[in-house]
Scaffold this active site. Structure first.
Site, PDB file in Angstrom:
ATOM      1  N   CYS A  60     -24.614 -27.736 -42.640  1.00 60.21           N
ATOM      2  CA  CYS A  60     -24.108 -26.947 -43.756  1.00 60.21           C
ATOM      3  C   CYS A  60     -22.742 -26.354 -43.443  1.00 60.21           C
ATOM      4  CB  CYS A  60     -25.104 -25.856 -44.125  1.00 60.21           C
ATOM      5  SG  CYS A  60     -25.744 -24.938 -42.715  1.00 60.21           S
TER       6      CYS A  60
ATOM      7  N   HIS B 100     -27.706 -20.317 -42.115  1.00 59.15           N
ATOM      8  CA  HIS B 100     -27.219 -21.252 -43.122  1.00 59.15           C
ATOM      9  C   HIS B 100     -25.812 -20.843 -43.539  1.00 59.15           C
ATOM     10  CE1 HIS B 100     -27.173 -24.070 -46.357  1.00 59.15           C
ATOM     11  NE2 HIS B 100     -27.107 -23.137 -47.286  1.00 59.15           N
TER      12      HIS B 100
END
Length: 1046
Positions: free
Chosen positions: A172, A596
């Site tokens: 990510c 994330h």
């Protein structure tokens, strides 16, 4: 890669389990006071993880804390996590003698922690249920988002909307970084236009040079797809594999994202260096990456009495977050280290340094240091402090050109801050008043004294017991306090006599002391106070309190004014000449070792913020960005800020775009041919994937649309000519069917060319008929449709023209109209038909894409079928044949959805089908429910069959598509109807059993295999009949009168 994903998922599960275990151990330690982790773990293990049983185990067995002779317990994961934790200092002795004390403590603790334990048990159960549910599923990492979306309409890009990026496993961060760079038009242009001479490519010997060039080529392909793909997201696997190969492991840890980002920019810099200045590899002044992202700063200072000065280059400028409230404070702290002032011991020795930017790049990137290493725990930790940053920041105050004025302002700021410190100390003396350990605000203390002095004692009402006492015996005598009371009474009497004539009365008369504490007043109050004393106390306390409050307010106002002066210190217009606008914010959510990443990027043409979260790109706002990026509220915060020079916006932002939606398409047209071909090939692969997906779905759900060729007849088979392939056979069959449907219109066009045929021959007649028919159909296609008229039903070419079919498809279709064998009415028609057929043979595969030609005719065939199904369903509904109507409407809706995905004019009005499908469902549900509760065996069976064969399959199809609020409400109404029968006393046990079997399928039909009978085939009508039927049905709907059309 699968093994790595599984390993990391198992590690994440173990970490989560260890966290839960440690939480239970900590709670058990707080309740019992036991310190030894192994001892607590043994009790928890014996109780199978239940906190209540573990406490009972400890108290009922009266166990002692383990000493040297204690039995060793096998260590576990949750034991190790207790190392380094601060343990409670008050230890409860668990010997048998102190068992009662322990029970009391535990009981009290349980009363305080019942809610916490309930939450822990619920979380534990949820964790176990989730683990069981995911047992047979493939594992993936926390930050991974699956790229494969089961819904076909989620694959395609919408217009010119930016595309997302697939997360291929802990990547990510790559998506956040690349998206931020891609949205810089100048950077995008540099990457897409990158090229090296062939001789340079052949002479590359260095492994790093070859790797950098390969990475640059892959990045070019990735950027090209991000411009022109029809997909909703792209796959960066090829670029990532090269980048990951530079590190020790393919699975790079997330705390090294900054290092990877630096590596990426270094590779780009080296790759461009090969193309700009081959002869001087050390001179990077002409390198586009250096010009775009790199600047310089000057460091001046004094060290051990010696001055020094040096110029350094920077790319991503690091800033510390701890101890600062906003970005300007971070920058100020980074630019000034120490104070260049004389030391007390030796006036000639000075220390400290200052940094000044001498050159700022067009793209200014700040790297926020939100990770630090905890020496005591031996592991990195994330800093969650709140840090604000502006949308526009003025960099003048940090430039070397502003050094003289900034140093003066810093000195002024330093003096003002000293004043604030002095004022804060004075204010604190008021707000923390007292000499003991507990201190309180002085105004509050004065108010409390005033409230005490003003409190009146409540009047004592004699009780029944008191009234029974003899008059000679007073309460004081019964307590043995008669003599002191008499002495006090004499003194008070004398005092009253001496002040005779004065207006002094007792507000609180002397109260009789009570021998029982329960009879004391509820609130503290003075026992004796006169009005004069009360007036004096009230006047003084109120005056003092007002004076103190005014002093406090004056101090606060003064501090506020000085803070405003500091805040406006750099607001001088002279220091607002170098504005930088916020372009992107890269956000991290989680802890130091896991989390994330996503990005907020300002879209200049749309004038709005967009959130790039892996494959998802959604519109956002500054308020949402603040919540996610400032930090302090939860585990999400910004770790990188990217600003662009607002006065050089033409250099980094596409000034020509100006909210124009076709900006990406224009850039695609300027790409090199090889990149354009790469985009086209990928888009072709997307179509193949969609087609394969549709085929897979047709295997799971019965074919909703029968093969077009199975319905159509081959009207060219009379010629006896063998077809070259099955594909050509299918195309000719379908196009011939459409030509046969429009034969009356084509015959009329030929009849209108009688004069041209007689004067100029058959070629001229065909040419005239062709152009006149094309003009007529073109005008019809431009007409505005009405609720009672759909011109697309009249002719296939009206459908093609309204949906912008390719010119070659339109012309060949019209030519086939004149080549239809059904036109053999007279000599003129036969002659024109023969010429048209000869011209068809001259059209080769290179002139018309026959696969595309076939798809257009298949779409029109499906459109007509949807229209027929819709009309039939509406007619049946008006005639109250709801079961037959629902089947036609469901198939019409499903087939129409596949058409509308290709364009808004490809299908019919979706809302109309959905409305009557919903009405049919509600009618059938009422019918099935009425049959079910009738208790007649045949009726009950019929009601259950309606549910199983129609209602539940239809609900499944609705729920697994983009369900509307109206459909959702209708489904809830139907479910509530059946749920209302649960537990009804008048319903026999047999019906309740059948209801129990039905409800799970009705409430959760996600596991249902849809088996819905296909409606009877209907032969296509002629255009005239179909248009008349459409008008009649639409009129009957709006007039609410049933209609029957033959």
């Amino acid at each position: 890669m699968t093994a790595e994903l599984q390993a990391e998922a198992e590690a994440g599960a173990a970490e989560s389990q260890g966290t839960n275990c440690q939480m239970l151990l900590n709670r058990l330690g707080e309740i019992t006071g036991i310190q030894d982790p192994s001892f607590l773990h043994a009790a928890l293990k014996a109780a199978n993880g239940d906190l209540t049983d573990a406490v009972n185990f400890l108290t009922e067995e009266c166990v002692k804390e383990p000493g040297q002779e204690a039995v060793a317990v096998e260590p576990s994961d949750c034991e190790g996590s207790a190392v380094g934790k601060e343990q409670p200092t008050n230890v409860i002795d668990l010997t048998p003698d102190n068992k009662d004390d322990l029970q009391a403590v535990i009981a009290l603790s349980f009363l305080e922690s019942l809610e916490v334990q309930a939450v822990e048990r619920d979380a534990n159960r949820a964790h176990k249920a989730n683990a069981a549910e995911n047992k047979n599923r493939s594992k993936r990492k926390r930050c991974e988002v699956w790229g494969e979306n089961p819904k076909q309409n989620d694959w395609r890009r919408v217009d010119d909307w930016p595309v997302g990026m697939k997360n291929i496993g802990n990547t990510c961060w790559f998506s956040a970084v690349i998206q931020s760079l891609f949205q810089l038009p100048e950077f995008r242009r540099l990457v897409l236009s990158y090229s090296l001479p062939q001789s340079m490519l052949e002479n590359c010997r260095s492994r790093s040079e070859k790797r950098n060039i390969a990475f640059m080529q892959e990045l070019q392909c990735l950027f090209a797809l991000m411009l022109g793909t029809h997909r909703k997201f792209v796959d960066p696997t090829a670029s990532l594999e090269l980048l990951k190969g530079a590190f020790k492991s393919a699975d790079e840890q997330q705390q090294d994202v900054s290092e990877v980002t630096h590596k990426l920019l270094d590779w780009l810099e080296d790759a461009f260096q090969l193309s700009v200045n081959v002869n001087s590899p050390q001179d990077k002044s002409e390198n586009p990456m250096v010009q775009l992202f790199y600047g310089t700063f000057l460091t001046e200072g004094v060290h051990e009495g010696k001055t020094f000065s040096k110029i350094e280059t920077f790319g991503q400028y690091p800033l510390q977050v701890n101890g600062y409230r906003n970005l300007n404070e971070c920058l100020e702290g980074a630019m000034v280290e120490g104070e260049i002032e004389p030391l007390p011991s030796d006036q000639s020795v000075k220390y400290g340094q200052e940094r000044w930017f001498t050159k700022l790049p067009p793209v200014l990137t700040f790297e926020l240091s939100r990770f630090e290493f905890n020496q005591s725990l031996g592991q990195p930790e994330k800093i969650h402090n709140k840090l604000e940053f502006p949308q526009i920041i003025y960099m003048d105050r940090y430039l070397y050109s502003s050094k003289e004025i900034i140093q003066k302002k810093r000195e002024e700021t330093r003096k003002l801050r000293k004043q604030i410190a002095v004022l804060q100390q004075k204010l604190e003396r008021y707000m923390k008043y007292g000499s003991g350990p507990s201190r309180f605000p002085l105004p509050d203390m004065l108010q409390y004294v005033l409230e005490f002095a003003s409190t009146k004692l409540p009047l004592v009402v004699p009780s029944a017991q008191d009234s029974q006492m003899t008059p000679a015996q007073s309460p004081a005598e019964s307590c043995g306090l008669n003599e002191p009371l008499q002495q006090n009474s004499v003194l008070e009497t004398e005092s009253t006599e001496n002040t005779e004539g004065a207006a002094s009365t007792l507000i609180n008369p002397p109260s009789q002391p009570s021998c029982l504490p329960a009879e004391m007043p509820e609130c503290p109050a003075p026992r004796v106070v006169t009005e004069e004393e009360m007036s004096l106390v009230r006047t003084c306390l109120q005056r003092w309190r007002s004076e103190i409050e005014q002093d406090i307010q004056d101090l606060k106002d003064c501090i506020t004014r000085i803070n405003q002066s500091i805040g406006q210190m750099y607001g001088d217009p002279v220091l607002c000449q170098v504005p930088y606008r916020l372009h992107a914010v890269l956000v991290h959510e989680g802890q130091a070792n896991a989390g994330h990443y996503w990005a907020y990027i300002y879209d200049q043409p749309r004038k709005s913020w967009l959130k790039y979260n892996d494959i998802s790109v959604t519109e956002s706002s500054w308020e949402e960005l603040e919540r996610d990026s400032y930090g302090g509220l939860r585990n999400a915060s910004a770790y990188c800020l990217m600003y662009i020079n607002d006065k050089l916006s033409h250099f980094v932002a596409d000034a020509a775009a100006d909210a124009e939606t076709g900006q990406f398409q224009k850039e695609v047209e300027l790409l090199p041919p090889e990149l354009q071909n790469y985009i086209q090939e990928d888009n072709w692969r997307l179509e193949q994937e969609v087609e394969e997906w549709e085929q897979e779905q047709s295997c799971k759900i019965p074919q909703i649309e029968p093969s077009a060729t199975s319905e159509s007849q081959d009207f060219t088979s009379e010629s006896g000519q063998d077809q070259s392939s099955g594909c050509e056979h299918s195309i000719r069959s379908l196009s011939s069917e459409h030509a046969r449907i429009a034969k009356d219109q084509t015959a009329q066009a030929i009849a209108n060319t009688a004069d041209a045929y007689e004067k100029n021959g058959v070629e001229a007649a065909l040419c005239e008929a062709f152009h006149e028919e094309y003009s007529r159909l073109y005008l019809l296609a431009k007409e505005t449709p009405t609720p009672h008229n759909d011109p697309r039903l009249q002719h296939v070419l009206i459908y093609f023209l309204q949906n912008n079919a390719p010119k070659q498809v339109v012309e060949r279709t019209l030519l086939e109209q004149f080549a239809d064998r059904n036109l053999s009415y007279d000599e003129r028609s036969i002659s024109i038909m023969q010429v048209a057929r000869a011209k068809l043979k001259e059209i080769g595969p290179d002139d018309v894409n026959m696969e595309e030609y076939k798809k257009w005719h298949e779409d029109y065939s499906l459109f007509r079928k949807v229209s027929v199904y819709l009309l039939t369903g509406l007619e049946l509904y008006q005639n109250r044949k709801y079961q037959e109507a629902l089947t036609y409407l469901v198939y019409a809706y499903q087939s129409n959805t596949s058409l509308l995905m290709k364009g808004p004019n490809r299908g019919v009005d979706e809302s109309l089908i959905a409305l009557y499908r919903r009405k049919c469902l509600l009618k059938l549900n009422d019918m099935a429910a009425a049959l079910f509760v009738s208790r007649a065996e045949a009726d009950v069976l019929e009601g259950i069959n309606i549910l199983n064969e129609l209602i539940i399959p239809c609900m499944h199809l609705i729920i697994n598509n983009d369900i509307s609020k109206d459909d959702l409400d209708a489904i809830e109404v139907m479910r509530n109807r059946w749920c209302s029968y649960l537990g009804q006393e008048d319903m026999d046990a047999n019906l309740q059993t059948k209801l129990g079997e039905l409800l799970p399928r009705l409430l959760d039909c996600s596991a249902e295999v849809v088996i819905l009978k296909e409606p009877p085939k209907i032969r296509p009508n002629s255009p005239y009949d179909l248009c008349s039927r459409f008008a009649a049905v639409m009129e009957s709907i709006h007039g609410a009168a049933p209609v029957t059309v033959k």
